[in-house]
Design a protein around this motif. Sequence first.
Motif, PDB file in Angstrom:
ATOM      1  N   TYR A 466      22.683  17.669 -40.088  1.00  0.00           N
ATOM      2  CA  TYR A 466      22.358  17.136 -41.410  1.00  0.00           C
ATOM      3  C   TYR A 466      23.384  16.139 -41.922  1.00  0.00           C
ATOM      4  CZ  TYR A 466      25.367  21.128 -42.602  1.00  0.00           C
ATOM      5  OH  TYR A 466      26.396  22.028 -42.656  1.00  0.00           O
ATOM      6  N   LEU A 467      24.588  16.109 -41.366  1.00  0.00           N
ATOM      7  CA  LEU A 467      25.560  15.085 -41.762  1.00  0.00           C
ATOM      8  C   LEU A 467      25.306  13.778 -41.032  1.00  0.00           C
ATOM      9  CD1 LEU A 467      29.047  16.801 -42.157  1.00  0.00           C
ATOM     10  CD2 LEU A 467      27.381  16.185 -43.900  1.00  0.00           C
ATOM     11  N   GLU A 468      25.038  13.861 -39.735  1.00  0.00           N
ATOM     12  CA  GLU A 468      24.808  12.645 -38.955  1.00  0.00           C
ATOM     13  C   GLU A 468      23.331  12.292 -38.853  1.00  0.00           C
ATOM     14  OE1 GLU A 468      27.115  12.248 -35.413  1.00  0.00           O
ATOM     15  OE2 GLU A 468      28.675  13.606 -36.138  1.00  0.00           O
ATOM     16  N   GLN A 469      22.452  13.197 -39.348  1.00  0.00           N
ATOM     17  CA  GLN A 469      21.005  12.988 -39.372  1.00  0.00           C
ATOM     18  C   GLN A 469      20.471  12.681 -37.977  1.00  0.00           C
ATOM     19  OE1 GLN A 469      19.971  10.209 -42.500  1.00  0.00           O
ATOM     20  NE2 GLN A 469      20.921  11.457 -44.077  1.00  0.00           N
ATOM     21  N   THR A 470      20.856  13.522 -37.028  1.00  0.00           N
ATOM     22  CA  THR A 470      20.381  13.389 -35.661  1.00  0.00           C
ATOM     23  C   THR A 470      19.636  14.647 -35.244  1.00  0.00           C
ATOM     24  OG1 THR A 470      22.482  14.266 -34.790  1.00  0.00           O
ATOM     25  CG2 THR A 470      22.277  11.861 -34.993  1.00  0.00           C
ATOM     26  N   TRP A 471      18.755  14.490 -34.257  1.00  0.00           N
ATOM     27  CA  TRP A 471      17.967  15.596 -33.723  1.00  0.00           C
ATOM     28  C   TRP A 471      18.213  15.725 -32.226  1.00  0.00           C
ATOM     29  CZ3 TRP A 471      14.686  18.601 -36.780  1.00  0.00           C
ATOM     30  CH2 TRP A 471      14.417  18.103 -38.063  1.00  0.00           C
ATOM     31  N   VAL A 472      18.293  16.950 -31.729  1.00  0.00           N
ATOM     32  CA  VAL A 472      18.298  17.213 -30.292  1.00  0.00           C
ATOM     33  C   VAL A 472      17.401  18.409 -30.020  1.00  0.00           C
ATOM     34  CG1 VAL A 472      20.632  16.306 -29.949  1.00  0.00           C
ATOM     35  CG2 VAL A 472      20.315  18.751 -30.322  1.00  0.00           C
ATOM     36  N   THR A 473      16.973  18.540 -28.780  1.00  0.00           N
ATOM     37  CA  THR A 473      16.183  19.691 -28.351  1.00  0.00           C
ATOM     38  C   THR A 473      16.890  20.352 -27.181  1.00  0.00           C
ATOM     39  OG1 THR A 473      14.873  18.317 -26.859  1.00  0.00           O
ATOM     40  CG2 THR A 473      14.010  18.651 -29.084  1.00  0.00           C
ATOM     41  N   GLY A 474      16.488  21.585 -26.857  1.00  0.00           N
ATOM     42  CA  GLY A 474      17.119  22.290 -25.752  1.00  0.00           C
ATOM     43  C   GLY A 474      16.379  23.556 -25.401  1.00  0.00           C
ATOM     44  N   THR A 475      16.875  24.229 -24.384  1.00  0.00           N
ATOM     45  CA  THR A 475      16.224  25.447 -23.896  1.00  0.00           C
ATOM     46  C   THR A 475      17.016  26.710 -24.206  1.00  0.00           C
ATOM     47  OG1 THR A 475      17.273  25.210 -21.715  1.00  0.00           O
ATOM     48  CG2 THR A 475      15.100  24.201 -22.003  1.00  0.00           C
ATOM     49  N   LEU A 476      18.059  26.609 -25.011  1.00  0.00           N
ATOM     50  CA  LEU A 476      18.794  27.808 -25.407  1.00  0.00           C
ATOM     51  C   LEU A 476      17.851  28.724 -26.185  1.00  0.00           C
ATOM     52  CD1 LEU A 476      21.552  29.266 -25.542  1.00  0.00           C
ATOM     53  CD2 LEU A 476      21.922  28.131 -27.736  1.00  0.00           C
ATOM     54  N   ALA A 477      17.717  29.957 -25.716  1.00  0.00           N
ATOM     55  CA  ALA A 477      16.759  30.898 -26.302  1.00  0.00           C
ATOM     56  C   ALA A 477      17.498  32.013 -27.022  1.00  0.00           C
ATOM     57  CB  ALA A 477      15.852  31.465 -25.212  1.00  0.00           C
ATOM     58  N   ARG A 478      17.450  32.003 -28.338  1.00  0.00           N
ATOM     59  CA  ARG A 478      18.075  33.041 -29.149  1.00  0.00           C
ATOM     60  C   ARG A 478      17.060  33.498 -30.194  1.00  0.00           C
ATOM     61  NH1 ARG A 478      20.698  32.865 -25.315  1.00  0.00           N
ATOM     62  NH2 ARG A 478      22.961  32.557 -25.103  1.00  0.00           N
ATOM     63  N   THR A 479      16.793  34.811 -30.218  1.00  0.00           N
ATOM     64  CA  THR A 479      15.775  35.332 -31.130  1.00  0.00           C
ATOM     65  C   THR A 479      16.320  35.571 -32.533  1.00  0.00           C
ATOM     66  OG1 THR A 479      16.227  37.604 -30.443  1.00  0.00           O
ATOM     67  CG2 THR A 479      14.523  36.402 -29.234  1.00  0.00           C
ATOM     68  N   SER A 480      17.648  35.626 -32.669  1.00  0.00           N
ATOM     69  CA  SER A 480      18.275  35.688 -33.992  1.00  0.00           C
ATOM     70  C   SER A 480      19.663  35.073 -33.870  1.00  0.00           C
ATOM     71  CB  SER A 480      18.356  37.126 -34.522  1.00  0.00           C
ATOM     72  OG  SER A 480      19.267  37.896 -33.755  1.00  0.00           O
ATOM     73  N   TYR A 481      20.196  34.596 -35.000  1.00  0.00           N
ATOM     74  CA  TYR A 481      21.458  33.842 -34.971  1.00  0.00           C
ATOM     75  C   TYR A 481      22.089  33.963 -36.350  1.00  0.00           C
ATOM     76  CZ  TYR A 481      24.497  29.770 -33.894  1.00  0.00           C
ATOM     77  OH  TYR A 481      25.560  28.933 -33.657  1.00  0.00           O
ATOM     78  N   ALA A 482      23.381  34.306 -36.374  1.00  0.00           N
ATOM     79  CA  ALA A 482      24.103  34.445 -37.641  1.00  0.00           C
ATOM     80  C   ALA A 482      25.289  33.489 -37.648  1.00  0.00           C
ATOM     81  CB  ALA A 482      24.581  35.877 -37.838  1.00  0.00           C
ATOM     82  N   ASP A 483      25.410  32.709 -38.707  1.00  0.00           N
ATOM     83  CA  ASP A 483      26.504  31.750 -38.846  1.00  0.00           C
ATOM     84  C   ASP A 483      27.829  32.494 -39.006  1.00  0.00           C
ATOM     85  OD1 ASP A 483      27.727  29.287 -39.047  1.00  0.00           O
ATOM     86  OD2 ASP A 483      27.242  29.003 -41.163  1.00  0.00           O
ATOM     87  N   GLN A 484      28.933  31.738 -38.920  1.00  0.00           N
ATOM     88  CA  GLN A 484      30.269  32.328 -38.957  1.00  0.00           C
ATOM     89  C   GLN A 484      30.811  32.487 -40.381  1.00  0.00           C
ATOM     90  OE1 GLN A 484      33.493  30.005 -39.357  1.00  0.00           O
ATOM     91  NE2 GLN A 484      31.893  29.019 -40.567  1.00  0.00           N
ATOM     92  N   VAL A 485      29.950  32.852 -41.308  1.00  0.00           N
ATOM     93  CA  VAL A 485      30.373  33.028 -42.694  1.00  0.00           C
ATOM     94  C   VAL A 485      31.290  34.242 -42.838  1.00  0.00           C
ATOM     95  CG1 VAL A 485      29.583  33.460 -45.038  1.00  0.00           C
ATOM     96  CG2 VAL A 485      28.285  31.924 -43.563  1.00  0.00           C
ATOM     97  N   VAL A 486      30.909  35.369 -42.259  1.00  0.00           N
ATOM     98  CA  VAL A 486      31.704  36.599 -42.336  1.00  0.00           C
ATOM     99  C   VAL A 486      32.607  36.734 -41.121  1.00  0.00           C
ATOM    100  CG1 VAL A 486      31.590  39.126 -42.352  1.00  0.00           C
ATOM    101  CG2 VAL A 486      30.053  37.786 -43.822  1.00  0.00           C
ATOM    102  N   PHE A 487      32.057  36.516 -39.946  1.00  0.00           N
ATOM    103  CA  PHE A 487      32.837  36.573 -38.715  1.00  0.00           C
ATOM    104  C   PHE A 487      33.382  35.182 -38.389  1.00  0.00           C
ATOM    105  CE2 PHE A 487      30.072  40.218 -38.646  1.00  0.00           C
ATOM    106  CZ  PHE A 487      30.860  41.225 -38.092  1.00  0.00           C
ATOM    107  N   ASP A 488      34.322  35.126 -37.450  1.00  0.00           N
ATOM    108  CA  ASP A 488      34.980  33.865 -37.130  1.00  0.00           C
ATOM    109  C   ASP A 488      34.102  32.927 -36.317  1.00  0.00           C
ATOM    110  OD1 ASP A 488      37.267  34.688 -38.445  1.00  0.00           O
ATOM    111  OD2 ASP A 488      38.190  35.533 -36.635  1.00  0.00           O
ATOM    112  N   LYS A 489      33.109  33.469 -35.638  1.00  0.00           N
ATOM    113  CA  LYS A 489      32.223  32.684 -34.784  1.00  0.00           C
ATOM    114  C   LYS A 489      30.772  33.042 -35.091  1.00  0.00           C
ATOM    115  CE  LYS A 489      35.472  30.873 -32.042  1.00  0.00           C
ATOM    116  NZ  LYS A 489      35.658  29.449 -31.732  1.00  0.00           N
ATOM    117  N   PRO A 490      29.825  32.185 -34.683  1.00  0.00           N
ATOM    118  CA  PRO A 490      28.419  32.569 -34.791  1.00  0.00           C
ATOM    119  C   PRO A 490      28.088  33.657 -33.762  1.00  0.00           C
ATOM    120  CG  PRO A 490      28.680  30.181 -34.518  1.00  0.00           C
ATOM    121  CD  PRO A 490      29.995  30.804 -34.204  1.00  0.00           C
ATOM    122  N   TYR A 491      27.133  34.534 -34.118  1.00  0.00           N
ATOM    123  CA  TYR A 491      26.665  35.582 -33.213  1.00  0.00           C
ATOM    124  C   TYR A 491      25.154  35.455 -33.059  1.00  0.00           C
ATOM    125  CZ  TYR A 491      31.149  38.031 -33.135  1.00  0.00           C
ATOM    126  OH  TYR A 491      32.459  38.368 -32.920  1.00  0.00           O
TER     127      TYR A 491
END
Length: 642
Positions: A466-491
Motif C-alpha cells: 500500500y505504500l508503493e502501490q504494487t501488486w504481486v502474486t504467488g503460491t505461498l499457501a497459508r490458511t491464517s496469518y497474524a501480523d507482528q503486533v503482539v509477537f516480534d514476527k508474523p505467524y
Amino acid sequence: MALVKIPFRPGFNKQLTDTQNENNWVDGDNVRFRYGQPEKIGGWLQTTSSELIGVARAQHTFTDLDGRKYNAIGTNRCLYIYYSNQFYDITPIDPDRQSTGANITTTNGSTTVTITTVSSHSLEAGDILTFENAGSFTSPDTDYTASDFDDVLFEVKTAPSATTFTIEMPTAETGTGATNDGTLDPLPYIQIGSLVQTGGYGWGAGLWGGSTWGTPRTSTNVILDPGMWSLDNYGQILIATVHNGRSFNWNPIAADASALNTRAVSIPNNPTKSVMTIVSDRDRHLFHLGTETTIGSPSTQDKMFIRFSDQENRSVYQPTSVNTAGTFQLDSGTEIRGAVQGKDYTFIGTDTSAYIVQYVGPPFTFSLRQVGSNCGVIGMNSIVFVDTNVYWMSDEGGFFVYDGSVKRMPCLVEDFVFKTTGTNLGLNPNAGQQVYASHNSLFNEIIWFYPDASSQFVNRMVVYNYLEQTWVTGTLARTSYADQVVFDKPYATKFTQNSAPNFPVVNGITAGQGKSTYYEHETGVNEVDVNGNKTAIEAFIQSGDFDLDQDGEGEYFIKIRRFIPDFKVLQGDAEVTLQLRDYPSNTQTSSPLGPFTINSSTTKVDTRARARLAALKISNNSTDENWRLGLFRFDFQPDGRR
C-alpha cells in the motif's frame, strides 16, 4: 553497441500481453517489491512439533493484564491457545450434546468399543469427545478402567444408531468382553464445521418448485460454509464464536492461574447462533452479527440482524431505559459476510454492501450508515484494517478500500486472480469463505490467501504493497496469518490434507482430518522444520518482452552479446535466464548458454542470445540463497531482419 540499462517498473502487470509489458514484470513467485526493486521473500521456521487437528481459519493475538502474550487459533475442529512456544487445547465442550449414564460394549482382542447412550447422542463420525465419571466396569468382562476413558480424547469412528457410536482404543480388550457395562459421561467437543465449503443437499437446499417433492438432488446452488471462528478480545478475555454458532470466552493466566488447562465456556445469556462476533473496543460493547431475533432460539437467526450488548456487560442484550444494549436490521444484501474494527468505527460488509457503525453515546448509543453498494465482501476473513483504511476482496471480482468513502482499487493482477475462463483459472468462486486477509506491517503489505479453481483449500496469494502501490502474486499457501503486533514476527498456518495431526492426542484420529503446521515468518531465507532441516524457498521473477528500439518496434532481431548483473543483495547463487522468441505467439526458449549462474564475484556474462523479443528471468532454487535485484545492463546490437 553500447551497454543499455533496462529500467523495470515495480510490481506485476498481468493485465497485458507479454509483448505489451515491456519494462514491466509479468510473473513471479515468492518475491516482493521494496523501494521499487524485487527481492526474495523472507523464510519461515516451524515453531513446534505440535501439528493441529484440521484447517486453521482464524488467528488472534492479544495480551493479558500482566503482559503475557497469547495467540488464539481456531481450526474447523478445535480451539487452541499458543503461549510460550507451546499449544494448549481449550476447545469448548458442546453444552447441547453432553450426556450421562452411557455404558460400554467390548469384544476380546478388539480395539473397538461401542458406547450406548441413554438418549440420542447427535454425534457423527469424525467428531471428537472425551469422558468423565467412568467406572463400575465388570472384571473379567473388561480390563479397561476409568483412566482409559476419563480426560482421554477419542474420534468417533461410526455412529450406527441414534444411541450408539464406536471409538477406537489404543490397546485391544484383554477381558472376555463386556456388554452394556459400567457407566461414563460423554463430553463431545463443540461442532465447528467441515474442512471445505460444500454444496448443500439436505432438506430445503433447493429452490421452491425446482423439482418434485422428496426427490434426491444430484446438484445444488446452495453453498454450506466451512468450519470457522471469529476471535477477538474483550479486555484481556478471549471471545471465540463458532461461525453460525455459539460464543465462548476464555480467561488468561492473569485472571485464572489454571487457564492453560481450562476450556473456553459459553458466555451466559448470549445468542446461540451468530455469523460472527466483534468487540467495539473504545466503548466495550460485544456485537453479534447475523444473529437471532429471539435470543436462545437458533431457528430465528437472521443473517442481516445485529445485536450489541450493554456497555461493559457482555451478558446483557435486552434493551432497557437504563442500559446501552440494542439492535440493528441491515437491509442491503442477504447476509452479513464479515466485519473489522476500524479507527473509531466498526466496518460491516454484507454480500452486496458496506456499512459503518459508530459509537455516538446515549440515547442512541450507535449510529449506522451505509457507505457502499455493489462492493460485497467475499468472506468473513477477507477484510483487514490498516492504518486508517479498510481493505477487502469482493465477490464483485475486485478489491475495494474504505478511506472515508468506498473505492474500487486499481489492480494490475485482477484478471489473473479472478480469471474464470481458459486455463490456469483464478479464485474458486465457491470457496470465498476460505479467503484470508492479513497485514504484514514489516513490509507494508496486505496479503489475501485464496484457493484457485483447481483447489478446495488455499493455494495462492495476492499481495498489495500500500505504500508503493504494487501488486504481486504467488503460491505461498497459508490458511491464517497474524501480523507482528503482539509477537516480534508474523505467524501463519499451513494446512496439509490427508495427513494425520498429533495435537492434541486423539485416539483413532484419521489422516482425513488433515493438519495445520505453525510457522514464524520473515525468519532467515529458508523453510526450516522443527528439527532444523532446511528446504529451499524457490523464488523467481520474469519480465515482459523487450525488443531493439531501432527503426521501429521489433524491426530488427536483437543480438545480446553480454550483460552486467547488478544485485543489491546476493547470498549464494542466482540464476539469470534470457527468455527468447521471434514472435509474440511463439513459445519462449532460453538462451543457448543459459541459464547463467551468478554469484557475488560475477562481473559480466557473455551470451549467444538472438531473437526479436527477449525477457529477463531471475530465480533461485537452493537453500541459503537470497537476492535483491539492482539494475541490469545489456549489450545489444541489431542482427538483421527477417
